[in-house]
Motif scaffolding. Structure first.
Motif, PDB file in Angstrom:
ATOM      1  N   ASP A 105     -60.004  39.474   6.413  1.00 35.52           N
ATOM      2  CA  ASP A 105     -59.445  38.742   5.256  1.00 35.52           C
ATOM      3  C   ASP A 105     -59.457  37.219   5.457  1.00 35.52           C
ATOM      4  N   VAL A 113     -52.269  34.395  -2.148  1.00 33.21           N
ATOM      5  CA  VAL A 113     -51.007  34.189  -1.425  1.00 33.21           C
ATOM      6  C   VAL A 113     -50.305  32.979  -2.026  1.00 33.21           C
ATOM      7  N   GLU A 151     -57.410  38.062  -2.466  1.00 35.41           N
ATOM      8  CA  GLU A 151     -55.962  38.168  -2.329  1.00 35.41           C
ATOM      9  C   GLU A 151     -55.373  36.784  -2.590  1.00 35.41           C
ATOM     10  N   TYR A 156     -57.680  34.504  -0.270  1.00 32.15           N
ATOM     11  CA  TYR A 156     -58.279  35.165   0.889  1.00 32.15           C
ATOM     12  C   TYR A 156     -59.271  36.212   0.382  1.00 32.15           C
ATOM     13  N   GLY A 196     -45.695  32.031   9.039  1.00 35.24           N
ATOM     14  CA  GLY A 196     -46.907  32.779   9.373  1.00 35.24           C
ATOM     15  C   GLY A 196     -48.118  31.894   9.591  1.00 35.24           C
ATOM     16  N   ASP A 236     -43.501  44.707   2.621  1.00 33.45           N
ATOM     17  CA  ASP A 236     -44.762  44.729   3.366  1.00 33.45           C
ATOM     18  C   ASP A 236     -45.619  43.519   3.011  1.00 33.45           C
ATOM     19  N   CYS A 260     -44.385  40.615   1.210  1.00 37.07           N
ATOM     20  CA  CYS A 260     -43.620  39.380   0.942  1.00 37.07           C
ATOM     21  C   CYS A 260     -42.830  39.025   2.200  1.00 37.07           C
ATOM     22  N   ARG A 261     -42.512  37.741   2.335  1.00 37.57           N
ATOM     23  CA  ARG A 261     -41.487  37.366   3.319  1.00 37.57           C
ATOM     24  C   ARG A 261     -40.201  37.067   2.566  1.00 37.57           C
ATOM     25  N   ARG A 312     -43.851  43.359  12.607  1.00 38.25           N
ATOM     26  CA  ARG A 312     -44.929  42.567  13.232  1.00 38.25           C
ATOM     27  C   ARG A 312     -44.469  41.964  14.558  1.00 38.25           C
TER      28      ARG A 312
HETATM   29  N1  UDP Z   1     -49.921  39.249   3.351  1.00 31.44           N
HETATM   30  C1  UDP Z   1     -50.200  40.537   2.918  1.00 31.44           C
HETATM   31  N2  UDP Z   1     -51.383  41.111   3.268  1.00 31.44           N
HETATM   32  C2  UDP Z   1     -52.314  40.479   4.014  1.00 31.44           C
HETATM   33  C3  UDP Z   1     -52.035  39.165   4.461  1.00 31.44           C
HETATM   34  C4  UDP Z   1     -50.831  38.583   4.109  1.00 31.44           C
HETATM   35  O1  UDP Z   1     -49.385  41.139   2.227  1.00 31.44           O
HETATM   36  O2  UDP Z   1     -53.394  41.063   4.272  1.00 31.44           O
HETATM   37  C5  UDP Z   1     -48.656  38.593   2.977  1.00 31.44           C
HETATM   38  C6  UDP Z   1     -47.684  38.478   4.142  1.00 31.44           C
HETATM   39  O3  UDP Z   1     -46.794  39.567   4.167  1.00 31.44           O
HETATM   40  C7  UDP Z   1     -46.956  37.193   3.837  1.00 31.44           C
HETATM   41  C8  UDP Z   1     -47.979  36.359   3.049  1.00 31.44           C
HETATM   42  O4  UDP Z   1     -48.947  37.275   2.565  1.00 31.44           O
HETATM   43  O5  UDP Z   1     -45.864  37.462   2.982  1.00 31.44           O
HETATM   44  C9  UDP Z   1     -48.618  35.275   3.889  1.00 31.44           C
HETATM   45  O6  UDP Z   1     -49.140  35.839   5.051  1.00 31.44           O
HETATM   46  P1  UDP Z   1     -49.776  34.915   6.200  1.00 31.44           P
HETATM   47  O7  UDP Z   1     -51.005  34.276   5.681  1.00 31.44           O
HETATM   48  O8  UDP Z   1     -48.737  34.024   6.754  1.00 31.44           O
HETATM   49  O9  UDP Z   1     -50.297  35.942   7.251  1.00 31.44           O
HETATM   50  P2  UDP Z   1     -49.573  36.703   8.437  1.00 31.44           P
HETATM   51  O10 UDP Z   1     -49.193  35.656   9.452  1.00 31.44           O
HETATM   52  O11 UDP Z   1     -48.417  37.407   7.847  1.00 31.44           O
HETATM   53  O12 UDP Z   1     -50.654  37.641   8.868  1.00 31.44           O
END
Ligand code: UDP
Ligand code: ADP
Length: 235
Positions: free
Chosen positions: A129, A92, A90, A121, A99, A197, A199-200, A216
């Motif tokens: 993950d 990011v 994945e 990830y 986050g 879902d 994106c922020r 969340r």
């Molecule tokens: N994200 C996602 N799927 C995942 C993990 C993260 O879509 O399994 C997206 C999440 O919505 C955010 C970005 O990736 O927009 C960064 O996420 P973060 O690592 O900050 O993790 P979180 O705190 O959201 O679990």
């Protein structure tokens, strides 16, 4: 195009085979999960809203020359896509600290990053993950160096396109997750979804969260946030 049997049910989508070997139907569900599936719920009409939002982004990216799996939207919740062999990495991309990044390196949420940050990830639910680097990816043979270079370059290009497009809608693109895969033609395509879902999205003026963080973090007005994104993208 005939939608045939369900071949996979994930947390947010179901995937169906079709009467064509190289095409799948992705059906978006109302189910919502967070914290590695520990928190579960439903967001009313999320399936329809995310199918619509993803379609807008995939069409924009295709127009700008990014290869995506998107073929066409079939109905409210279903999208026809190219079948991919999903790369289990994945990607990011981040423009503003939030986050897990804010937590891990002690940046206050909302701190603008001087340049976009790309992270990898390992897409593995059982492991939760975990964040990995290039060398872990080579060790696990998840992708080659060439593939990683290509998806990284695409991720930065996608970020530029989305940031610019969303800025016009008064939305800050804080961070987002992408998945890539290899098509039956051997080429790399952007797959999966682009939606609140994954994106922020923050309102550029008030900073109000317009994404799954409302679910969340129990912030309320979850459906309203998704509707607001559709309103701004379609106005
Ligand atoms: N994200 C996602 N799927 C995942 C993990 C993260 O879509 O399994 C997206 C999440 O919505 C955010 C970005 O990736 O927009 C960064 O996420 P973060 O690592 O900050 O993790 P979180 O705190 O959201 O679990
Ligand atoms: P999860 O598997 O994380 O619960 P979803 O509920 O979103 O996620 O399920 C959709 C699944 O479909 C994901 O595993 C995703 O990698 C996969 N997928 C997305 N696009 C394609 C595609 N074009 N071809 C094959 N698989 C895809």
């Amino acid at each position: 195009m005939e939608k045939k049997e369900m071949i996979y049910e994930g947390k947010a989508k179901k995937v169906y085979s079709t009467d064509e070997d190289d095409k799948l139907v992705v059906e978006y569900k109302d189910d919502a999960t967070a914290f590695d599936g520990q928190k579960k719920g439903q967001i009313t009409d999320k399936g329809e809203m995310n199918a619509q939002i993803s379609t807008i982004f995939f069409e924009l990216l295709e127009e700008k020359g990014i290869p995506t799996h998107f073929i066409e939207k079939l109905n409210e919740t279903d999208i026809l896509v190219k079948k991919l062999d999903i790369i289990l990495v994945e990607v990011v991309m981040r423009n503003i600290a939030a986050g897990s990044l804010a937590e891990r390196i002690g940046l206050e949420e909302g701190t603008a990053l001087p340049q976009p940050v790309l992270e990898f990830y390992y897409k593995d639910d059982e492991l939760g993950d975990p964040m990995i680097n290039r060398y872990h990816i080579y060790a696990e043979e998840l992708a080659t160096a060439e593939e990683l270079d290509e998806i990284s370059e695409l991720a930065f290009e996608i970020n530029d396109i989305l940031v610019e497009f969303l800025a016009e809608k008064n939305i800050d693109l804080v961070d987002f997750k992408l998945e890539f895969g290899v098509g039956t033609d051997g080429k790399i395509y952007l797959g999966d979804e682009i939606s609140p879902d994954t994106c922020r999205f923050w309102d550029s003026e008030s900073g109000k969260k317009l994404d799954k963080d409302r679910f969340r973090r129990d912030l309320g007005e979850v459906e309203g946030a998704y509707q607001e994104i559709i309103k701004r993208l379609t106005e």
